[in-house]
Every structure is written in structure tokens, then in C-alpha cells.
Design a protein around this motif. Structure first.
Motif, short mmCIF file in Angstrom:
data_model
loop_
_atom_site.label_atom_id
_atom_site.label_comp_id
_atom_site.label_asym_id
_atom_site.label_seq_id
_atom_site.Cartn_x
_atom_site.Cartn_y
_atom_site.Cartn_z
N THR A 43 36.48 49.93 32.60
CA THR A 43 36.79 49.64 34.01
C THR A 43 35.54 49.48 34.85
O THR A 43 35.59 49.53 36.07
CB THR A 43 37.66 50.75 34.60
OG1 THR A 43 36.97 52.01 34.46
CG2 THR A 43 39.00 50.83 33.90
N VAL A 101 41.70 49.01 40.91
CA VAL A 101 42.83 48.14 41.22
C VAL A 101 43.39 48.44 42.59
O VAL A 101 43.65 47.53 43.39
CB VAL A 101 43.94 48.28 40.14
CG1 VAL A 101 45.20 47.54 40.56
CG2 VAL A 101 43.44 47.76 38.80
N ASP A 141 43.56 53.42 37.35
CA ASP A 141 42.39 52.60 37.64
C ASP A 141 42.24 52.50 39.16
O ASP A 141 42.87 51.65 39.79
CB ASP A 141 42.51 51.22 37.02
CG ASP A 141 41.23 50.40 37.12
OD1 ASP A 141 40.30 50.86 37.82
OD2 ASP A 141 41.16 49.30 36.54
N LEU A 161 42.09 37.44 38.58
CA LEU A 161 41.21 38.41 37.90
C LEU A 161 41.74 39.84 38.05
O LEU A 161 41.69 40.63 37.10
CB LEU A 161 39.80 38.30 38.46
CG LEU A 161 39.04 37.00 38.13
CD1 LEU A 161 37.70 36.96 38.86
CD2 LEU A 161 38.82 36.87 36.63
N LEU A 162 42.25 40.16 39.23
CA LEU A 162 42.79 41.51 39.45
C LEU A 162 44.03 41.73 38.59
O LEU A 162 44.17 42.79 37.96
CB LEU A 162 43.13 41.70 40.93
CG LEU A 162 43.68 43.08 41.32
CD1 LEU A 162 42.65 44.16 41.01
CD2 LEU A 162 44.05 43.11 42.80
N ASN A 174 44.77 40.20 35.84
CA ASN A 174 44.37 40.23 34.44
C ASN A 174 43.83 41.61 34.06
O ASN A 174 44.02 42.08 32.93
CB ASN A 174 43.30 39.17 34.17
CG ASN A 174 43.02 39.00 32.68
OD1 ASN A 174 43.93 38.83 31.89
ND2 ASN A 174 41.75 39.05 32.32
N ARG A 175 43.18 42.26 34.99
CA ARG A 175 42.71 43.64 34.75
C ARG A 175 43.90 44.56 34.53
O ARG A 175 43.88 45.41 33.64
CB ARG A 175 41.87 44.09 35.95
CG ARG A 175 41.18 45.45 35.77
CD ARG A 175 40.46 45.84 37.04
NE ARG A 175 39.77 47.12 36.91
CZ ARG A 175 38.47 47.26 36.71
NH1 ARG A 175 37.71 46.19 36.58
NH2 ARG A 175 37.92 48.46 36.63
N LYS A 211 45.39 44.07 31.06
CA LYS A 211 44.67 44.76 29.99
C LYS A 211 45.07 46.23 29.91
O LYS A 211 45.23 46.78 28.81
CB LYS A 211 43.16 44.64 30.23
CG LYS A 211 42.63 43.21 30.08
CD LYS A 211 41.13 43.16 30.38
CE LYS A 211 40.60 41.74 30.26
NZ LYS A 211 39.15 41.67 30.59
N HIS A 212 45.26 46.87 31.08
CA HIS A 212 45.70 48.25 31.08
C HIS A 212 47.10 48.38 30.48
O HIS A 212 47.36 49.28 29.66
CB HIS A 212 45.71 48.80 32.51
CG HIS A 212 44.36 49.23 33.00
ND1 HIS A 212 43.71 50.34 32.53
CD2 HIS A 212 43.54 48.69 33.94
CE1 HIS A 212 42.54 50.47 33.15
NE2 HIS A 212 42.42 49.48 34.01
#
Length: 217
Positions: free
Chosen positions: A216, A161, A158, A195-196, A198-199, A202-203
Motif C-alpha cells: 500500500t 483509499v 487501507d 487507479l483508486l 484498481n487499488r 487488488k485488496h
């Protein structure tokens, strides 16, 4: 890794909310007393105890963050040593060690009756020094964490990120320093970091479960 990032996300929310409530209650009581409108006696003592309890729970949230970062920065045994991101992981873990000392000092200095103040000024100064070291450790943990996220981004994969982690290395300190004047900068920085992470969570969840990567966009 997923368990670690999930724990530090939950701990971050708990630490911010509970510590803010406890500190805000103490500040409100102090302001009320300075204006001569605050009451005294058992009711005031009870409110102080509640505020101290909230702050202690906030420290428990910080303990969850420390443990979460420790798990999140665990090396992947499937990777060769040169590709494990050892440098940022080492920075994070050294910072976590100092963070534990600061956490213990915070618990002792929270007015529970068992803190450094119980044993005299010498240990109070020691507690203050440990708190200072813990603050510096948080700075080191932040920069080490952002470098670690930049290292991890191609492995998710990603690019967002990595790009955000690179930007946050200068943007979030600026927000904290400038925004502290209106007490909202640290909150914004915390939300953006959450938030970052948490992204990333999820990955990691999709990788662990073998499901398609999350959107994404």
C-alpha cells in the motif's frame, strides 16, 4: 465485490476509449465538411456508421460500468445491518436506476434509426430529459461511490483509499469543471478514479484468495 469492481474498471476503459473515438470521428467529419474539404456519398455514410458503431460500443462499456457498480455495492451478508453501508449503497443504486434510463435514451438517440427521432419531436424531448437525468445520476453515483469507498477503506484495511476518496469528492469535480476548458480535466479525473478503484480491486482479490494484502505504499 471483486467481480463488480473488475467489471466497472474494464467498462470504464471501454466507454471512454470507444466513445471518444466515435465522437472524435464525427467531429472531424463535421469540421471537414464545414471547411468544404469533406467528401460525400457512400464513403462518408460508411464513416458515420463506423462512428455511430463506436459510440454504441461505448454505451456497452457504460452498461458494464453500471452492472459493475451494482455488484460492487452488494451488501455483505456476513455483516450486521448497521455495518453494511446501506446509505451510500442506496444512493449508488438509485443513481444506477436512472443511469439505465439514460443509457437506453443514448442508444435510441445514437442515430440507429430506432431512436426517439424516429417517432417525432415529443420522444426526442423525452430522450433529452432522460439523458439529463442520467447526467445527474452520474453525479449522484460519483459522490455515493466516494462515500462508499470511505466506508470500505477500514475494512480492506487501507487508510489511503479513505483519504483519497475524501479528497476526490472535491478535487475531481474541480478538475472536471476547470479542466473541461482544455478537454483534459475529465480524462484526468477518470484516470485518478480508475487507479483508486484498481487499488481496491487488488485488496478484494487478496481477501478472496486469502493471500497477503498488496503493498500500500
Amino acid at each position: 465485490l471483486h467481480r463488480g469492481v473488475l467489471l466497472l474498471l474494464v467498462g470504464s476503459i471501454a466507454a471512454v476509449v470507444l466513445s471518444t473515438l466515435g465522437g472524435g470521428l464525427l467531429a472531424a467529419m463535421a469540421l471537414s465538411q464545414s471547411m468544404g474539404t469533406g467528401g460525400g456519398g457512400t464513403w462518408a455514410d460508411t464513416l458515420v456508421q463506423i462512428a455511430q458503431g463506436l459510440q454504441l460500443l461505448g454505451l456497452a462499456g457504460e452498461a458494464m460500468v453500471i452492472l459493475g457498480w451494482w455488484w460492487f455495492s452488494t451488501a455483505d451478508p456476513a455483516l450486521p445491518p448497521a455495518a453494511r453501508g446501506d446509505r451510500p449503497r442506496l444512493v449508488i443504486r438509485i443513481a444506477l436506476a436512472f443511469g439505465v434510463l439514460g443509457l437506453l435514451a443514448g442508444i435510441g438517440m445514437n442515430g440507429t434509426g430506432v431512436g426517439p427521432q424516429t417517432f417525432g419531436g415529443g420522444l426526442t424531448i423525452l430522450g433529452g430529459v432522460l439523458m439529463l437525468l442520467a447526467g445527474l445520476a452520474q453525479v449522484a453515483r460519483f459522490f455515493g461511490g466516494m462515500v462508499y469507498l470511505r466506508w470500505m477503506a477500514p475494512r480492506l484495511p487501507d487508510p489511503f483509499v479513505g483519504q483519497r476518496a475524501k479528497r476526490y469528492m472535491w478535487l475531481l469535480p474541480v478538475l472536471i469543471v476547470i479542466g473541461s476548458c482544455i478537454l483534459i480535466g475529465p480524462l484526468i479525473a477518470t484516470i485518478l478514479t480508475w487507479l483508486l478503484l484498481n487499488r481496491v480491486r487488488k485488496h478484494l482479490k487478496s481477501i478472496r484468495e486469502g493471500t497477503p494484502a498488496p503493498a500500500t505504499a
